[in-house]
Design a protein around this motif. Structure first.
Motif, PDB file in Angstrom:
ATOM      1  N   ARG A 348       0.815  -1.200   0.000  1.00  0.00           N
ATOM      2  CA  ARG A 348       0.000   0.000   0.000  1.00  0.00           C
ATOM      3  C   ARG A 348       0.856   1.261   0.000  1.00  0.00           C
ATOM      4  O   ARG A 348       0.582   2.213  -0.722  1.00  0.00           O
ATOM      5  CB  ARG A 348      -0.900  -0.033   1.251  1.00  0.00           C
ATOM      6  CG  ARG A 348      -2.001   0.988   1.272  1.00  0.00           C
ATOM      7  CD  ARG A 348      -3.142   0.570   0.378  1.00  0.00           C
ATOM      8  NE  ARG A 348      -3.978   1.706   0.023  1.00  0.00           N
ATOM      9  CZ  ARG A 348      -4.910   2.205   0.803  1.00  0.00           C
ATOM     10  NH1 ARG A 348      -5.153   1.662   1.963  1.00  0.00           N
ATOM     11  NH2 ARG A 348      -5.611   3.259   0.417  1.00  0.00           N
ATOM     12  N   MET A 440       0.067   5.881   0.516  1.00  0.00           N
ATOM     13  CA  MET A 440      -1.099   5.353  -0.181  1.00  0.00           C
ATOM     14  C   MET A 440      -0.916   5.386  -1.697  1.00  0.00           C
ATOM     15  O   MET A 440      -1.851   5.594  -2.441  1.00  0.00           O
ATOM     16  CB  MET A 440      -2.387   6.118   0.165  1.00  0.00           C
ATOM     17  CG  MET A 440      -2.706   6.139   1.625  1.00  0.00           C
ATOM     18  SD  MET A 440      -2.879   4.470   2.231  1.00  0.00           S
ATOM     19  CE  MET A 440      -2.307   4.675   3.883  1.00  0.00           C
ATOM     20  N   VAL A 444      -5.491  -0.392  -3.009  1.00  0.00           N
ATOM     21  CA  VAL A 444      -6.162  -0.855  -1.790  1.00  0.00           C
ATOM     22  C   VAL A 444      -6.254  -2.379  -1.838  1.00  0.00           C
ATOM     23  O   VAL A 444      -6.551  -2.952  -2.882  1.00  0.00           O
ATOM     24  CB  VAL A 444      -7.568  -0.228  -1.706  1.00  0.00           C
ATOM     25  CG1 VAL A 444      -8.296  -0.750  -0.479  1.00  0.00           C
ATOM     26  CG2 VAL A 444      -7.467   1.274  -1.687  1.00  0.00           C
ATOM     27  N   GLN A 445      -5.989  -3.032  -0.711  1.00  0.00           N
ATOM     28  CA  GLN A 445      -6.025  -4.486  -0.680  1.00  0.00           C
ATOM     29  C   GLN A 445      -7.457  -4.979  -0.490  1.00  0.00           C
ATOM     30  O   GLN A 445      -8.245  -4.376   0.232  1.00  0.00           O
ATOM     31  CB  GLN A 445      -5.169  -4.999   0.482  1.00  0.00           C
ATOM     32  CG  GLN A 445      -3.718  -4.607   0.363  1.00  0.00           C
ATOM     33  CD  GLN A 445      -3.044  -5.267  -0.822  1.00  0.00           C
ATOM     34  OE1 GLN A 445      -3.164  -6.456  -1.013  1.00  0.00           O
ATOM     35  NE2 GLN A 445      -2.355  -4.484  -1.631  1.00  0.00           N
TER      36      GLN A 445
END
Lengths: 496, 126
Positions: A348, A440, A444-445
């Motif tokens: 991320r 970031m 996104v996981q």
């Protein structure tokens, strides 16, 4: 023909599956198999618990009557097998469900992870010194290749360093095996053990020293562990989880298996091993305080826990040994969890430096929450399992009226608290000015990747609340590890 | 004139001195040399010395290979086959590790133009 459930399956199945990998690529079964094989072996290992409780399983693979390779599955080895296969399955699930980097999804990592698990299983099971060397090299070579998988500057550097230091360790170990064979004419561990007292004392000391250097490097003991943080830093965090969770445990087990088996009187090695364990623990914890990279911090924390385990095993009383086995299980689970969280953060944020992780707790609440859970388990706070295992170890020392290790273990826990909370404080930092501009940057996981992590967290809680579920296994493991005479009798009796 | 060299004691002394010398040459190279390939060669030399020591000390003069052929029918006066089998295995393993090491070193050199082990500082905390 009926398939016999013998210990050899733990080695044969992953080897066969690994070498048939081109087939799995074609059938697109790589990731499912990477998960299913350790899971199947885990089920097999658990189903063998009642059998092994009655009597250890011995298997001799005979080439010609006097020659043969001997596998020995006793209660302690079974604990390790369950642990390795559980860790393997969790690791596979993490790689399978997550948004994993391509170099960890293909055929190469599949083969290497399988071989690493095979090598570690083999080291734990084998009853033959040269066979042990072969498994040590299988595990070693797959570990070197795994750490270099990413093929960038850092990964290649880690792989090369690991290869050089690992080969030196293997040469020392081979030298010890050669001297043992020249002195006793035996390679079977039990047979060597019964003849070992007959070797002249200076030669015994030389063999002991060579074994200590060889296995000390592999088991990451001070002062042979200077290379570890570099390797963990350069490898992918998920790979580092495998090293810290499985590989080191296998080498610690082998080291102590040999010490308990070869030496009729463990007092000789007790002072050495406890001293090395205590030094490993203190030095690593102190150096961990000022690390700026999460992977290096976790590597030093791992070394600290290794020191604690060696300290407890080196004392060689039943209570501390059982505690140490429990702590091995805990530490494997915790380090898998922490390194998996590190892997998620790396994907991320694209960095694991302290300064870049400001306020990540607000963006990745589940991952950071799991990190906190893992940290608390390392520190040994109730109701997590780390509390129980440390308590067993401390109770073992207290029962023997030995208080310096207790003081050191508590001191180490304090230092651990200091550096883990330093990181947690940064994770939950609310000051937006400190947030890294590039934070970031990664995607996104997805939610499924958290499943194995949550499972580990659940296990940590379960073992903390209900340690009696496992108590019998660990106590029996400790008894079988320490019962030198009985092992010799079983093996030599079975061979005659 | 040189028959005394055939006595087992002298022979074993030569084997031990020779292989230990090799071992320490390898250890020196490992610690003192900076080029990656030289370090890998030193490793190979160290391994080789252990093999030589093993095969040298496990056989004594006059023993034959433990193979039943050429009119030999029983295992008398034959060398112990275990050390040789083990050494062969160890050579194969050592070869594989060395090949992996060299291939990593070549890749590393292609990527960075660096072959100096002391200049490998990517992983240090700065």
């Amino acid at each position: 023909m009926e398939l016999q459930l013998t210990p050899v399956w733990f080695i044969a199945l992953p080897l066969l599956v690994a070498f048939a990998s081109p087939l799995w690529v074609r059938l697109q079964l790589l990731m499912p198999l990477l998960f299913a094989v350790p899971l199947l072996l885990l089920v097999l290992a658990i189903s063998l618990v009642p059998v092994v409780r009655a009597a250890p399983l011995l298997e001799t693979i005979v080439i010609a009557p006097p020659l043969g390779i001997h596998l020995h599955l006793d209660a302690a080895a079974l604990v390790m097998l369950i642990l390795f296969n559980l860790a393997g399955a969790l690791m596979a699930a993490f790689l399978w469900l997550g948004d994993t980097e391509p170099y960890l999804r293909g055929r190469q990592p599949f083969i290497l992870i399988m071989l690493l698990i095979t090598g570690c299983t083999g080291m734990v099971l084998t009853g033959d010194l040269f066979n042990l060397y072969v498994f040590l090299e299988i595990a070693g070579v797959s570990a070197y290749a795994l750490s270099a998988l990413r093929r960038d500057r850092g990964a290649l550097e880690a792989g090369l360093k690991y290869l050089i230091i690992g080969s030196v360790a293997a040469v020392f170990f081979l030298f010890a095996v050669v001297l043992i064979y020249l002195q006793t004419g035996q390679l079977n561990m039990a047979a060597v053990a019964s003849d070992f007292a007959g070797i002249p004392a200076p030669m015994q000391a030389l063999i002991g020293l060579l074994l200590l250097v060889g296995l000390g490097i592999k088991a990451e003991l001070f002062p042979f562990n200077f290379w570890v943080p570099d390797i963990y830093r350069g490898s992918d965090p998920a790979t580092a989880a495998l090293f810290s969770g499985i590989l080191v445990k296998a080498f610690i087990f082998v080291l102590f298996h040999l010490v308990f088996l070869l030496l009729a009187d463990p007092d000789v090695a007790r002072a050495w091993l406890m001293g090395l364990g205590a030094l490993t623990m203190l030095v690593a914890e102190l150096v961990a305080l000022r690390q700026q990279d999460l992977r290096r911090m976790l590597a030093y924390s791992s070394l600290g826990q290794v020191g604690l385990i060696v300290l407890a095993l080196g004392f060689a009383s039943e209570a501390t040994t059982a505690g140490a086995l429990f702590h091995m299980v805990n530490h494997t689970l915790v380090k898998l969890l922490l390194f998996f969280v590190a892997a998620l953060m790396l994907r991320r944020v694209l960095s694991l430096r302290l300064g870049d992780l400001h306020g990540i707790g607000h963006r990745m609440p589940v991952a950071t929450g799991l990190f906190v859970l893992g940290s608390l388990a390392v520190l040994g706070l109730p109701p997590l399992s780390g509390f129980i295992s440390k308590l067993w170890i401390l109770k073992g020392f207290a029962a023997a009226q030995l208080f310096w290790p207790i003081a050191l273990i508590l001191l180490a826990a304090l230092i651990e608290a200091a550096y883990y909370f330093r990181w947690i404080k940064v994770f939950y930092d609310t000051d937006p000015a400190k947030a890294h501009p590039g934070i970031m940057a990664g995607p996104v996981q997805g939610a499924p990747v958290y499943l194995p992590l949550l499972l580990i967290g659940g296990l940590l809680l379960l073992f903390g609340v209900a340690p009696f579920l496992l108590e019998v296994s660990f106590v029996e493991g400790a008894q079988s590890l320490l019962a030198r005479e009985a092992t010799l009798e079983q093996v030599l009796g079975a061979r005659l | 004139m040189l028959e005394f060299l055939d006595s087992p004691g002298v022979l074993q002394g030569i084997y031990i001195t020779g292989s230990l010398t090799l071992f320490f040459i390898g250890l020196y190279g490992l610690l003192a040399k900076r080029h990656l390939l030289k370090v890998l060669i030193s490793l190979a030399v160290m391994e080789m010395s252990v093999y030589l020591l093993f095969v040298g000390l496990a056989t004594s003069p006059g023993e034959t290979a433990p193979i039943l052929a050429d009119g030999l029918a029983t295992f008398t006066g034959m060398a112990d086959p275990v050390p040789q089998a083990l050494t062969l295995t160890a050579i194969v393993i050592g070869m594989a590790v060395l090949a992996l090491g060299v291939s990593l070193a070549v890749q590393y050199h292609r990527l960075t133009g660096n072959a100096d082990i002391r200049a490998m500082s990517e992983l240090k905390d700065s």
